[in-house]
Design a protein around this motif. Sequence first.
Motif, PDB file in Angstrom:
ATOM      1  N   ARG A 175     -12.616 -67.365 -65.028  1.00 44.07           N
ATOM      2  CA  ARG A 175     -11.891 -67.191 -63.769  1.00 44.07           C
ATOM      3  C   ARG A 175     -10.402 -67.402 -64.024  1.00 44.07           C
ATOM      4  O   ARG A 175      -9.562 -66.645 -63.537  1.00 44.07           O
ATOM      5  CB  ARG A 175     -12.410 -68.199 -62.727  1.00 44.07           C
ATOM      6  N   ALA A 176     -10.075 -68.424 -64.812  1.00 49.83           N
ATOM      7  CA  ALA A 176      -8.666 -68.694 -65.120  1.00 49.83           C
ATOM      8  C   ALA A 176      -8.117 -67.649 -66.087  1.00 49.83           C
ATOM      9  O   ALA A 176      -7.039 -67.098 -65.877  1.00 49.83           O
ATOM     10  CB  ALA A 176      -8.521 -70.098 -65.704  1.00 49.83           C
ATOM     11  N   LYS A 177      -8.880 -67.347 -67.125  1.00 54.00           N
ATOM     12  CA  LYS A 177      -8.345 -66.523 -68.217  1.00 54.00           C
ATOM     13  C   LYS A 177      -8.154 -65.058 -67.833  1.00 54.00           C
ATOM     14  O   LYS A 177      -7.142 -64.451 -68.182  1.00 54.00           O
ATOM     15  CB  LYS A 177      -9.262 -66.621 -69.445  1.00 54.00           C
ATOM     16  N   THR A 178      -9.111 -64.478 -67.140  1.00 51.84           N
ATOM     17  CA  THR A 178      -8.956 -63.066 -66.769  1.00 51.84           C
ATOM     18  C   THR A 178      -9.095 -62.820 -65.269  1.00 51.84           C
ATOM     19  O   THR A 178      -8.434 -61.944 -64.727  1.00 51.84           O
ATOM     20  CB  THR A 178      -9.993 -62.156 -67.491  1.00 51.84           C
ATOM     21  N   GLY A 179      -9.930 -63.620 -64.613  1.00 53.54           N
ATOM     22  CA  GLY A 179     -10.181 -63.386 -63.191  1.00 53.54           C
ATOM     23  C   GLY A 179      -8.937 -63.545 -62.335  1.00 53.54           C
ATOM     24  O   GLY A 179      -8.695 -62.739 -61.427  1.00 53.54           O
ATOM     25  N   ALA A 180      -8.140 -64.560 -62.634  1.00 54.32           N
ATOM     26  CA  ALA A 180      -6.978 -64.857 -61.783  1.00 54.32           C
ATOM     27  C   ALA A 180      -5.998 -63.686 -61.747  1.00 54.32           C
ATOM     28  O   ALA A 180      -5.517 -63.300 -60.670  1.00 54.32           O
ATOM     29  CB  ALA A 180      -6.281 -66.125 -62.273  1.00 54.32           C
ATOM     30  N   LEU A 181      -5.703 -63.080 -62.900  1.00 52.25           N
ATOM     31  CA  LEU A 181      -4.732 -61.978 -62.913  1.00 52.25           C
ATOM     32  C   LEU A 181      -5.320 -60.714 -62.287  1.00 52.25           C
ATOM     33  O   LEU A 181      -4.607 -59.974 -61.596  1.00 52.25           O
ATOM     34  CB  LEU A 181      -4.240 -61.686 -64.342  1.00 52.25           C
ATOM     35  N   ILE A 182      -6.611 -60.490 -62.488  1.00 48.88           N
ATOM     36  CA  ILE A 182      -7.261 -59.335 -61.852  1.00 48.88           C
ATOM     37  C   ILE A 182      -7.238 -59.504 -60.331  1.00 48.88           C
ATOM     38  O   ILE A 182      -6.857 -58.589 -59.597  1.00 48.88           O
ATOM     39  CB  ILE A 182      -8.700 -59.165 -62.389  1.00 48.88           C
ATOM     40  N   ALA A 183      -7.589 -60.700 -59.865  1.00 50.52           N
ATOM     41  CA  ALA A 183      -7.571 -60.961 -58.423  1.00 50.52           C
ATOM     42  C   ALA A 183      -6.152 -60.853 -57.866  1.00 50.52           C
ATOM     43  O   ALA A 183      -5.935 -60.313 -56.773  1.00 50.52           O
ATOM     44  CB  ALA A 183      -8.162 -62.335 -58.132  1.00 50.52           C
ATOM     45  N   ALA A 184      -5.175 -61.348 -58.624  1.00 54.75           N
ATOM     46  CA  ALA A 184      -3.781 -61.273 -58.170  1.00 54.75           C
ATOM     47  C   ALA A 184      -3.314 -59.822 -58.102  1.00 54.75           C
ATOM     48  O   ALA A 184      -2.532 -59.459 -57.216  1.00 54.75           O
ATOM     49  CB  ALA A 184      -2.873 -62.089 -59.087  1.00 54.75           C
ATOM     50  N   GLU A 201      -7.729 -62.560 -48.284  1.00 63.46           N
ATOM     51  CA  GLU A 201      -8.773 -63.459 -48.796  1.00 63.46           C
ATOM     52  C   GLU A 201      -9.981 -62.684 -49.308  1.00 63.46           C
ATOM     53  O   GLU A 201     -10.531 -62.977 -50.357  1.00 63.46           O
ATOM     54  CB  GLU A 201      -9.199 -64.453 -47.707  1.00 63.46           C
ATOM     55  N   GLU A 202     -10.404 -61.684 -48.535  1.00 64.59           N
ATOM     56  CA  GLU A 202     -11.546 -60.868 -48.968  1.00 64.59           C
ATOM     57  C   GLU A 202     -11.225 -60.160 -50.284  1.00 64.59           C
ATOM     58  O   GLU A 202     -12.050 -60.117 -51.192  1.00 64.59           O
ATOM     59  CB  GLU A 202     -11.893 -59.818 -47.886  1.00 64.59           C
ATOM     60  N   LEU A 203     -10.027 -59.622 -50.379  1.00 67.04           N
ATOM     61  CA  LEU A 203      -9.656 -58.884 -51.594  1.00 67.04           C
ATOM     62  C   LEU A 203      -9.523 -59.817 -52.788  1.00 67.04           C
ATOM     63  O   LEU A 203      -9.813 -59.440 -53.927  1.00 67.04           O
ATOM     64  CB  LEU A 203      -8.368 -58.088 -51.356  1.00 67.04           C
ATOM     65  N   HIS A 204      -9.089 -61.059 -52.529  1.00 67.25           N
ATOM     66  CA  HIS A 204      -9.017 -62.042 -53.607  1.00 67.25           C
ATOM     67  C   HIS A 204     -10.423 -62.304 -54.154  1.00 67.25           C
ATOM     68  O   HIS A 204     -10.646 -62.322 -55.371  1.00 67.25           O
ATOM     69  CB  HIS A 204      -8.376 -63.332 -53.093  1.00 67.25           C
ATOM     70  N   LYS A 205     -11.370 -62.489 -53.238  1.00 64.13           N
ATOM     71  CA  LYS A 205     -12.752 -62.746 -53.670  1.00 64.13           C
ATOM     72  C   LYS A 205     -13.340 -61.520 -54.381  1.00 64.13           C
ATOM     73  O   LYS A 205     -14.076 -61.658 -55.352  1.00 64.13           O
ATOM     74  CB  LYS A 205     -13.615 -63.143 -52.470  1.00 64.13           C
ATOM     75  N   SER A 265     -19.110 -58.302 -55.102  1.00 57.44           N
ATOM     76  CA  SER A 265     -17.863 -57.550 -54.997  1.00 57.44           C
ATOM     77  C   SER A 265     -17.959 -56.543 -53.843  1.00 57.44           C
ATOM     78  O   SER A 265     -17.003 -56.385 -53.075  1.00 57.44           O
ATOM     79  CB  SER A 265     -17.547 -56.837 -56.321  1.00 57.44           C
ATOM     80  N   LEU A 266     -19.107 -55.898 -53.711  1.00 55.18           N
ATOM     81  CA  LEU A 266     -19.277 -54.920 -52.617  1.00 55.18           C
ATOM     82  C   LEU A 266     -19.232 -55.607 -51.256  1.00 55.18           C
ATOM     83  O   LEU A 266     -18.656 -55.078 -50.303  1.00 55.18           O
ATOM     84  CB  LEU A 266     -20.602 -54.172 -52.787  1.00 55.18           C
ATOM     85  N   ALA A 267     -19.822 -56.801 -51.180  1.00 53.98           N
ATOM     86  CA  ALA A 267     -19.847 -57.520 -49.901  1.00 53.98           C
ATOM     87  C   ALA A 267     -18.423 -57.785 -49.399  1.00 53.98           C
ATOM     88  O   ALA A 267     -18.141 -57.685 -48.196  1.00 53.98           O
ATOM     89  CB  ALA A 267     -20.611 -58.829 -50.062  1.00 53.98           C
ATOM     90  N   HIS A 268     -17.513 -58.103 -50.346  1.00 55.38           N
ATOM     91  CA  HIS A 268     -16.145 -58.422 -49.933  1.00 55.38           C
ATOM     92  C   HIS A 268     -15.337 -57.186 -49.555  1.00 55.38           C
ATOM     93  O   HIS A 268     -14.211 -57.294 -49.068  1.00 55.38           O
ATOM     94  CB  HIS A 268     -15.434 -59.217 -51.026  1.00 55.38           C
ATOM     95  N   LEU A 269     -15.910 -56.001 -49.787  1.00 53.31           N
ATOM     96  CA  LEU A 269     -15.232 -54.764 -49.390  1.00 53.31           C
ATOM     97  C   LEU A 269     -15.766 -54.209 -48.070  1.00 53.31           C
ATOM     98  O   LEU A 269     -15.207 -53.249 -47.518  1.00 53.31           O
ATOM     99  CB  LEU A 269     -15.389 -53.702 -50.487  1.00 53.31           C
TER     100      LEU A 269
END
Lengths: 291, 291
Positions: A175-184, A201-205, A265-269
């Motif tokens: 989450r820190a190494k790759t997830g954070a930048l992808i979410a950002a 918030e939804e898009l971050h998740k 991922s689909l749920a948050h969209l």
Amino acid sequence: MNPINKQTCQARLETLLARYLPPDDGSTLIKAMHYACLNGGKRLRPYLAYQSAALFNTPLEIIDPIAVAIEFIHCYSLIHDDLPAMDNDELRRGKPTCHKAFDEATAILAGDALLTLAFEVLAQAPIRENYLNNLKIIHNLAQAAGPTGMVKGQALDLAAQGKQLSYEQLCQMHRAKTGALIAASVQCGAIAGDASKTDLEELHKFGLAIGLAFQIKDDILDALGKSETMGKTPGQDVKNQKCTFVTLLGLHHAEQSLAECYTQSLAHLASFGQKAEALRSLSAYIVGREI
Amino acid sequence: MNPINKQTCQARLETLLARYLPPDDGSTLIKAMHYACLNGGKRLRPYLAYQSAALFNTPLEIIDPIAVAIEFIHCYSLIHDDLPAMDNDELRRGKPTCHKAFDEATAILAGDALLTLAFEVLAQAPIRENYLNNLKIIHNLAQAAGPTGMVKGQALDLAAQGKQLSYEQLCQMHRAKTGALIAASVQCGAIAGDASKTDLEELHKFGLAIGLAFQIKDDILDALGKSETMGKTPGQDVKNQKCTFVTLLGLHHAEQSLAECYTQSLAHLASFGQKAEALRSLSAYIVGREI
């Protein structure tokens, strides 16, 4: 309706990166920056920013500098991760890594320069003269890349070598190494589009879910011996005694975790309806890719 | 009248840096960040930002986050410059350098983290809700630190080892390597104070003049064998076959160049009258210092 797809995004980024990089002045530093950026990368993160912005009908031109800055940060992280003191990797996308093509000092400096240049670009990005949005984007990306995001993730990754991690620890690291930048990246597109707090918030998740999916899929591909076609040195995970989702869960359960991330991922969209079709396809692509 | 001096600035920064650094979570990364920042540095660049802002009656509190970000950038640059692939130095301010106290990977990451954190802090600095000023400050510092500023300077420095440079080349290298960030520190204080374009230009030139003076004085002190009292490994310039103002000009002419920089720096403060007395003293201090 949607004016960009993965292929046009790749081509667009190749042009944009060349335009925003300092012009080749014959110096090794600038050559190394060009080498590390203009290499036909997938440009996943910029694509996410464009598609997220498209949910809010934001023109591509507004996202261009943001996409460039995101990719600069991504490229810097790859250069530094590959260094001898870090993952000590010799191949990246089928070519010698930056410190192999140049030297170690140049690679360190090229990474530093790209990271710094990313913020210079963001400080001048014209986002409908809403300067607070520039600051929000800078804050988001810096937080995702810095000591509580990507850098922390890399430190956790190095500290984990040869150790057994729990599922939670492995998720936290990625989450820190790759997830954070992808979410950002997803969020920054939405910020430029003046998204509401709930949508952000939804898009971050969504971003965190596909970020994790991306890593699990990477581990699966590596375990299946397909990393050579990914342009990386094969067998690095084993060589570095890395704990992966496959070594931890086994192939079958890793595939299950991947499917769960996809569902999440689909749920948050859901709330974005038809407009989010491109992001849904991207999520499916991440899960289904063979390289 | 003027509420800060060099000593109170040092103390203020020690407190501020500790507050803005991520809290110690037991990780090597965060420990290395603390180690590299909380070391009783001179805090010259923050002091310049405060004193420049004072010309425009700007409260200290507004400069605090800017001062912290500037010092984060400075500390990151010292960590990376000291690395084995770069200057390969073992002592910094009388203590083991970051990669000696920890390890190389941690030092690279701690530097990356500090640079990134600097921009996170700047994106949230409350500058009288004038967000454009935040962006100008971010742009200024990124430009001074990046591939046309400090990083370029370090690359030029490495490329120059064992070579004879002209006076112009030596000046160009130091203008990029240390002058740009010093000049940007002066400018950022003034931007936060809503300075006019003319004032900003004068202060930029003042910054470049004292930046060059600082370097010439460093070379003179090194040549006179006083670098040990500066907390550095003595004789590094000779060991690294560095071209310095003393090796190039001789001691006498280096002293003359130093005096010229001092005169120039004062000229660029003329229009500020009595208010600029602290900056004048600082210039005199740089020229006269024994460590």
